[in-house]
Scaffold this active site. Structure first.
Site, PDB file in Angstrom:
ATOM      1  CG  HIS A 126      -1.828   1.219   1.250  1.00  0.00           C
ATOM      2  ND1 HIS A 126      -3.200   1.087   1.212  1.00  0.00           N
ATOM      3  CD2 HIS A 126      -1.586   2.548   1.310  1.00  0.00           C
ATOM      4  CE1 HIS A 126      -3.752   2.298   1.248  1.00  0.00           C
ATOM      5  NE2 HIS A 126      -2.777   3.197   1.301  1.00  0.00           N
ATOM      6  CG  HIS A 175      -0.854   7.076  -1.415  1.00  0.00           C
ATOM      7  ND1 HIS A 175      -2.090   7.104  -2.016  1.00  0.00           N
ATOM      8  CD2 HIS A 175      -1.042   6.534  -0.183  1.00  0.00           C
ATOM      9  CE1 HIS A 175      -3.006   6.609  -1.177  1.00  0.00           C
ATOM     10  NE2 HIS A 175      -2.383   6.257  -0.058  1.00  0.00           N
ATOM     11  CG  LEU A 176       4.360   4.713  -6.024  1.00  0.00           C
ATOM     12  CD1 LEU A 176       4.810   3.748  -7.106  1.00  0.00           C
ATOM     13  CD2 LEU A 176       5.444   4.876  -4.987  1.00  0.00           C
ATOM     14  NE  ARG A 177       0.716  11.818  -2.878  1.00  0.00           N
ATOM     15  CZ  ARG A 177      -0.281  11.495  -2.069  1.00  0.00           C
ATOM     16  NH1 ARG A 177      -1.312  10.806  -2.529  1.00  0.00           N
ATOM     17  NH2 ARG A 177      -0.272  11.857  -0.795  1.00  0.00           N
ATOM     18  CG  ASN A 195      -5.447   8.290  -3.668  1.00  0.00           C
ATOM     19  OD1 ASN A 195      -4.476   7.634  -4.016  1.00  0.00           O
ATOM     20  ND2 ASN A 195      -5.498   8.945  -2.516  1.00  0.00           N
ATOM     21  CE  LYS A 225      -7.683   2.169  -0.139  1.00  0.00           C
ATOM     22  NZ  LYS A 225      -6.517   3.072  -0.268  1.00  0.00           N
ATOM     23  CG  HIS A 264      -9.325   5.137   3.691  1.00  0.00           C
ATOM     24  ND1 HIS A 264      -8.085   5.720   3.702  1.00  0.00           N
ATOM     25  CD2 HIS A 264     -10.031   5.741   4.699  1.00  0.00           C
ATOM     26  CE1 HIS A 264      -8.024   6.636   4.656  1.00  0.00           C
ATOM     27  NE2 HIS A 264      -9.197   6.663   5.269  1.00  0.00           N
ATOM     28  CG  HIS A 305      -4.339   2.927   6.031  1.00  0.00           C
ATOM     29  ND1 HIS A 305      -5.674   2.909   6.362  1.00  0.00           N
ATOM     30  CD2 HIS A 305      -4.252   3.551   4.827  1.00  0.00           C
ATOM     31  CE1 HIS A 305      -6.370   3.487   5.395  1.00  0.00           C
ATOM     32  NE2 HIS A 305      -5.534   3.887   4.462  1.00  0.00           N
ATOM     33  CG  ASP A 351      -1.312   5.315   3.903  1.00  0.00           C
ATOM     34  OD1 ASP A 351      -1.579   5.499   2.705  1.00  0.00           O
ATOM     35  OD2 ASP A 351      -1.864   5.948   4.824  1.00  0.00           O
TER      36      ASP A 351
END
Length: 336
Positions: A14, A16-18, A42, A100, A138, A172, A244
């Protein structure tokens, strides 16, 4: 005392690599130590089609080349939408690892999320169960911020009751009340370094530390201790590493209070510190890789990461992103 730990193919399930410039900063920092990462959808626009998932994976792998020549894989996900049909999901399945679910308004870029009580959610979950596509969640519902994860539990229990073959991954995990959901046979979880290592006092202060603020927030000592117990004794086979790791530029963290803790470059060392401090080094391989392989049915790239008990000074920043415990020192270092 163990002074060296060798991990085979560590997986961050999990992160976030943007995108764009931030992706070009974060992907190389991630690929330097992880064999694979599950990237969250996201973005803006959200990842909501097989084509978007394929394009995002390609962008991650291209950016990751700047960090390491070692084998590295990017696993992608779709952003849950109630208009997904069975045929759409069947076409998407070869290109994704999970879908997700974001409750609307509960975290970063969740304006396209869904109401967990929406009847349309059930139709999508039924198709996912039939096709064997895992659901990543989430798990926060509307309510007082400290109780949001506990409040979401009723939806998880309802979904599991309705769809007993649907594999559910609570992302998370942060709340001692939610740990009980792992008693359900098809429920699994990821846990972050910050939820295993800190409590609300560390981010809320005084002084307030915006770089430890995340959603779901780090909570009470009792919650941290319940997570540790779940990892070490109660549910060790059902829990995976999921950092996360969620970068924001320093100005956005400080001025806007954006939620997210950036840990990608140091997360393996953070987890090693947690497990070694408890004398559970022998459980780190399962937590960092083996459980994820079994739960998701994946075979990651072959890669070896060697940790040694030598002090590591955490940089004050990576570009314009401040990491967890910036400027501090860890007990473990990664050696080539």
């Amino acid at each position: 005392m163990v002074d060296e730990i060798v991990i085979d193919s560590p997986l961050d399930m999990h992160a976030h690599l943007r995108q764009d410039e931030m992706l070009r900063l974060v992907a190389p920092l991630t690929s330097r130590s992880w064999a694979g990462v599950m990237a969250m959808p996201n973005l803006s626009p959200i990842v909501d089609s097989p084509a978007a998932a394929v394009a995002y994976r390609a962008a991650i792998l291209e950016a990751a080349k700047e960090g390491s020549d070692e084998p590295f894989e990017a696993y992608t996900t779709l952003y849950f939408q109630t208009h997904y049909t069975r045929d759409f999901l069947a076409d998407a399945k070869p290109h994704i690892l999970s879908i997700k679910f974001y409750p609307r308004g509960m975290t970063t870029n969740s304006s396209h999320g869904c109401d967990p009580a929406d009847p349309g959610v059930y139709d999508v979950l039924a198709s996912m169960e039939e096709l064997g596509i895992p659901l990543s969640v989430h798990p926060e519902a509307e309510g007082y911020y400290h109780d949001r994860e506990e409040l979401f539990g009723k939806f998880v229990r309802d979904w599991v009751r309705r769809f007993p073959k649907l594999k559910v991954i609570l992302e998370h995990l942060s709340d001692r009340h939610s740990v009980a959901l792992l008693d359900l046979p098809n429920v699994h979880a990821t846990i972050t370094p910050q939820h295993l290592m800190t409590t609300g006092n560390d981010w809320f202060g005084p002084p307030f530390n915006p770089h430890l603020y995340c959603m779901p927030c780090v909570k009470r000592p009792e919650d941290r201790d319940a997570l540790l117990q779940a990892c070490f004794s109660d549910h060790p086979a059902k829990i995976m590493a999921g950092t996360d790791s969620a970068p924001h530029t320093e100005d956005r963290k400080v001025a806007c209070g954006c939620a997210g803790v950036f840990s990608a470059p140091i997360a393996i060392q953070l987890y090693a510190q947690v497990f070694a401090s408890a004398g559970k080094e022998n459980m780190l391989q399962a937590f960092l890789s083996d459980n994820a392989r079994r739960i998701y049915g994946i075979t990651p790239p072959k890669r070896t990461v060697r940790l040694v008990r030598e002090p590591f000074a955490i940089p004050s920043s990576y570009g314009n992103v401040i990491p967890m415990w910036a400027g501090g020192t860890l007990e473990w270092s990664i050696k080539a």
